[in-house]
Design a protein around this motif. Structure first.
Motif, PDB file in Angstrom:
ATOM      1  N   GLY A 113       0.298   5.932  -0.258  1.00 31.71           N
ATOM      2  CA  GLY A 113      -0.619   7.045  -0.411  1.00 31.71           C
ATOM      3  C   GLY A 113      -1.196   7.603   0.875  1.00 31.71           C
ATOM      4  O   GLY A 113      -1.909   8.606   0.843  1.00 31.71           O
ATOM      5  N   LYS A 123      -2.422  -2.838 -14.507  1.00 36.11           N
ATOM      6  CA  LYS A 123      -1.334  -2.355 -13.652  1.00 36.11           C
ATOM      7  C   LYS A 123      -1.247  -3.137 -12.345  1.00 36.11           C
ATOM      8  O   LYS A 123      -0.418  -2.809 -11.486  1.00 36.11           O
ATOM      9  CB  LYS A 123      -1.524  -0.870 -13.344  1.00 36.11           C
ATOM     10  CG  LYS A 123      -1.421   0.027 -14.558  1.00 36.11           C
ATOM     11  CD  LYS A 123      -1.551   1.495 -14.160  1.00 36.11           C
ATOM     12  CE  LYS A 123      -1.392   2.408 -15.367  1.00 36.11           C
ATOM     13  NZ  LYS A 123      -1.519   3.847 -14.993  1.00 36.11           N
ATOM     14  N   GLU A 141       0.829  -1.199   0.000  1.00 30.15           N
ATOM     15  CA  GLU A 141       0.000   0.000   0.000  1.00 30.15           C
ATOM     16  C   GLU A 141       0.867   1.253   0.000  1.00 30.15           C
ATOM     17  O   GLU A 141       2.004   1.243   0.498  1.00 30.15           O
ATOM     18  CB  GLU A 141      -0.911   0.060   1.227  1.00 30.15           C
ATOM     19  CG  GLU A 141      -1.866  -1.096   1.406  1.00 30.15           C
ATOM     20  CD  GLU A 141      -1.345  -2.124   2.371  1.00 30.15           C
ATOM     21  OE1 GLU A 141      -2.148  -2.861   2.956  1.00 30.15           O
ATOM     22  OE2 GLU A 141      -0.103  -2.193   2.544  1.00 30.15           O
ATOM     23  N   CYS A 148      -4.813  -3.240   2.515  1.00 32.93           N
ATOM     24  CA  CYS A 148      -5.307  -3.841   1.292  1.00 32.93           C
ATOM     25  C   CYS A 148      -5.408  -5.354   1.492  1.00 32.93           C
ATOM     26  O   CYS A 148      -4.581  -5.948   2.197  1.00 32.93           O
ATOM     27  CB  CYS A 148      -4.320  -3.516   0.170  1.00 32.93           C
ATOM     28  SG  CYS A 148      -4.760  -4.152  -1.444  1.00 32.93           S
ATOM     29  N   GLN A 166      -9.991   6.029  -3.473  1.00 30.94           N
ATOM     30  CA  GLN A 166     -10.069   7.480  -3.464  1.00 30.94           C
ATOM     31  C   GLN A 166     -10.930   7.894  -2.286  1.00 30.94           C
ATOM     32  O   GLN A 166     -12.088   7.468  -2.180  1.00 30.94           O
ATOM     33  CB  GLN A 166     -10.674   7.983  -4.769  1.00 30.94           C
ATOM     34  CG  GLN A 166     -10.852   9.487  -4.825  1.00 30.94           C
ATOM     35  CD  GLN A 166      -9.554  10.240  -4.842  1.00 30.94           C
ATOM     36  OE1 GLN A 166      -8.616   9.868  -5.545  1.00 30.94           O
ATOM     37  NE2 GLN A 166      -9.467  11.319  -4.074  1.00 30.94           N
ATOM     38  N   THR A 207      -3.111  -3.037  -9.788  1.00 25.56           N
ATOM     39  CA  THR A 207      -3.226  -2.039  -8.731  1.00 25.56           C
ATOM     40  C   THR A 207      -4.695  -1.776  -8.410  1.00 25.56           C
ATOM     41  O   THR A 207      -5.541  -1.750  -9.310  1.00 25.56           O
ATOM     42  CB  THR A 207      -2.538  -0.728  -9.148  1.00 25.56           C
ATOM     43  OG1 THR A 207      -1.163  -0.996  -9.450  1.00 25.56           O
ATOM     44  CG2 THR A 207      -2.602   0.307  -8.034  1.00 25.56           C
ATOM     45  N   ARG A 219      -5.613   9.546  -1.942  1.00 28.66           N
ATOM     46  CA  ARG A 219      -5.819   8.352  -2.756  1.00 28.66           C
ATOM     47  C   ARG A 219      -4.804   7.302  -2.347  1.00 28.66           C
ATOM     48  O   ARG A 219      -3.595   7.521  -2.460  1.00 28.66           O
ATOM     49  CB  ARG A 219      -5.680   8.644  -4.246  1.00 28.66           C
ATOM     50  CG  ARG A 219      -6.074   7.427  -5.093  1.00 28.66           C
ATOM     51  CD  ARG A 219      -6.037   7.673  -6.578  1.00 28.66           C
ATOM     52  NE  ARG A 219      -4.694   7.582  -7.128  1.00 28.66           N
ATOM     53  CZ  ARG A 219      -4.430   7.310  -8.401  1.00 28.66           C
ATOM     54  NH1 ARG A 219      -5.415   7.100  -9.247  1.00 28.66           N
ATOM     55  NH2 ARG A 219      -3.178   7.278  -8.822  1.00 28.66           N
ATOM     56  N   ARG A 254     -10.151  -0.582  -9.636  1.00 29.82           N
ATOM     57  CA  ARG A 254      -9.039  -1.484  -9.911  1.00 29.82           C
ATOM     58  C   ARG A 254      -8.558  -1.293 -11.338  1.00 29.82           C
ATOM     59  O   ARG A 254      -9.352  -0.967 -12.229  1.00 29.82           O
ATOM     60  CB  ARG A 254      -9.457  -2.938  -9.683  1.00 29.82           C
ATOM     61  CG  ARG A 254     -10.556  -3.468 -10.593  1.00 29.82           C
ATOM     62  CD  ARG A 254     -11.051  -4.848 -10.126  1.00 29.82           C
ATOM     63  NE  ARG A 254      -9.971  -5.813 -10.096  1.00 29.82           N
ATOM     64  CZ  ARG A 254      -9.973  -6.905  -9.356  1.00 29.82           C
ATOM     65  NH1 ARG A 254     -11.006  -7.167  -8.559  1.00 29.82           N
ATOM     66  NH2 ARG A 254      -8.955  -7.745  -9.395  1.00 29.82           N
ATOM     67  N   TYR A 286      -7.149   0.957  -6.092  1.00 30.52           N
ATOM     68  CA  TYR A 286      -7.110   2.301  -5.525  1.00 30.52           C
ATOM     69  C   TYR A 286      -8.283   2.508  -4.562  1.00 30.52           C
ATOM     70  O   TYR A 286      -9.342   1.895  -4.705  1.00 30.52           O
ATOM     71  CB  TYR A 286      -7.197   3.344  -6.636  1.00 30.52           C
ATOM     72  CG  TYR A 286      -6.144   3.191  -7.693  1.00 30.52           C
ATOM     73  CD1 TYR A 286      -6.415   2.512  -8.882  1.00 30.52           C
ATOM     74  CD2 TYR A 286      -4.868   3.723  -7.516  1.00 30.52           C
ATOM     75  CE1 TYR A 286      -5.455   2.371  -9.855  1.00 30.52           C
ATOM     76  CE2 TYR A 286      -3.900   3.582  -8.495  1.00 30.52           C
ATOM     77  CZ  TYR A 286      -4.190   2.910  -9.663  1.00 30.52           C
ATOM     78  OH  TYR A 286      -3.224   2.753 -10.623  1.00 30.52           O
ATOM     79  N   SER A 294      -3.138   3.562  -2.859  1.00 25.25           N
ATOM     80  CA  SER A 294      -2.869   2.589  -3.908  1.00 25.25           C
ATOM     81  C   SER A 294      -2.414   1.280  -3.278  1.00 25.25           C
ATOM     82  O   SER A 294      -1.769   1.285  -2.226  1.00 25.25           O
ATOM     83  CB  SER A 294      -1.774   3.094  -4.852  1.00 25.25           C
ATOM     84  OG  SER A 294      -2.172   4.285  -5.501  1.00 25.25           O
ATOM     85  N   CYS A 295      -2.739   0.194  -3.931  1.00 19.40           N
ATOM     86  CA  CYS A 295      -2.307  -1.129  -3.495  1.00 19.40           C
ATOM     87  C   CYS A 295      -1.770  -1.846  -4.727  1.00 19.40           C
ATOM     88  O   CYS A 295      -2.540  -2.195  -5.629  1.00 19.40           O
ATOM     89  CB  CYS A 295      -3.465  -1.892  -2.884  1.00 19.40           C
ATOM     90  SG  CYS A 295      -3.119  -3.630  -2.512  1.00 19.40           S
ATOM     91  N   ALA A 296      -0.480  -2.062  -4.742  1.00 20.84           N
ATOM     92  CA  ALA A 296       0.158  -2.713  -5.875  1.00 20.84           C
ATOM     93  C   ALA A 296       0.426  -4.173  -5.545  1.00 20.84           C
ATOM     94  O   ALA A 296       0.949  -4.489  -4.467  1.00 20.84           O
ATOM     95  CB  ALA A 296       1.463  -2.007  -6.219  1.00 20.84           C
TER      96      ALA A 296
END
Length: 122
Positions: free
Chosen positions: A8, A75, A6, A95, A81, A77, A19, A71, A79, A21-23
């Motif tokens: 952001g 990528k 995670e 996440c 928001q 990833t 926002r 999603r 998100y 993010s989770c990659a």
């Protein structure tokens, strides 16, 4: 095995936005329902939002209309928001990935990120 990271989080004033993010480490995110959970100080972990493999979204009542989960499988990833943030949104946000199903409170997935701190000041 899915490794989630995670990013952001941060400090924001009430009414502001962030926002998250989770990659994911592996190119398999399209096989997982994804979710966000949070843990506030002194409280139990709470479901926040989830998105299914097909893109259907689910939210806890307290964030409906303010948070949006999305999603991007290309990528790998996911998100979150977060708009109109409130002091009570302060928590560590995690996440979560659950294979072939959405994560829910009683049945989160097996894979968790390390968490990212969100602090909302008044």
């Amino acid at each position: 095995q899915v490794h989630l990271v995670e990013s952001g989080g941060g400090l924001v004033q009430a009414g502001g936005s962030l926002r998250l993010s989770c990659a994911a480490s592996a190119r398999t995110l399209s096989s997982y329902g994804m979710g966000w959970f949070r843990r506030a100080p002194g409280k139990e972990r709470e479901f926040v939002a989830a998105i299914s493999l097909s893109g259907s979204t689910y939210y806890v009542d307290s964030v409906k209309g303010r948070f949006t989960i999305a999603r991007d499988n290309a990528k790998d990833t996911v998100y979150l928001q977060m708009n109109s943030l409130k002091v009570e949104d302060t928590a560590v946000y995690f996440c979560n990935a659950r294979r072939y199903a959405i994560p829910i409170s009683s049945a989160p997935g097996n894979y968790w990120g390390q968490g990212t701190q969100v602090t909302v000041s008044s």
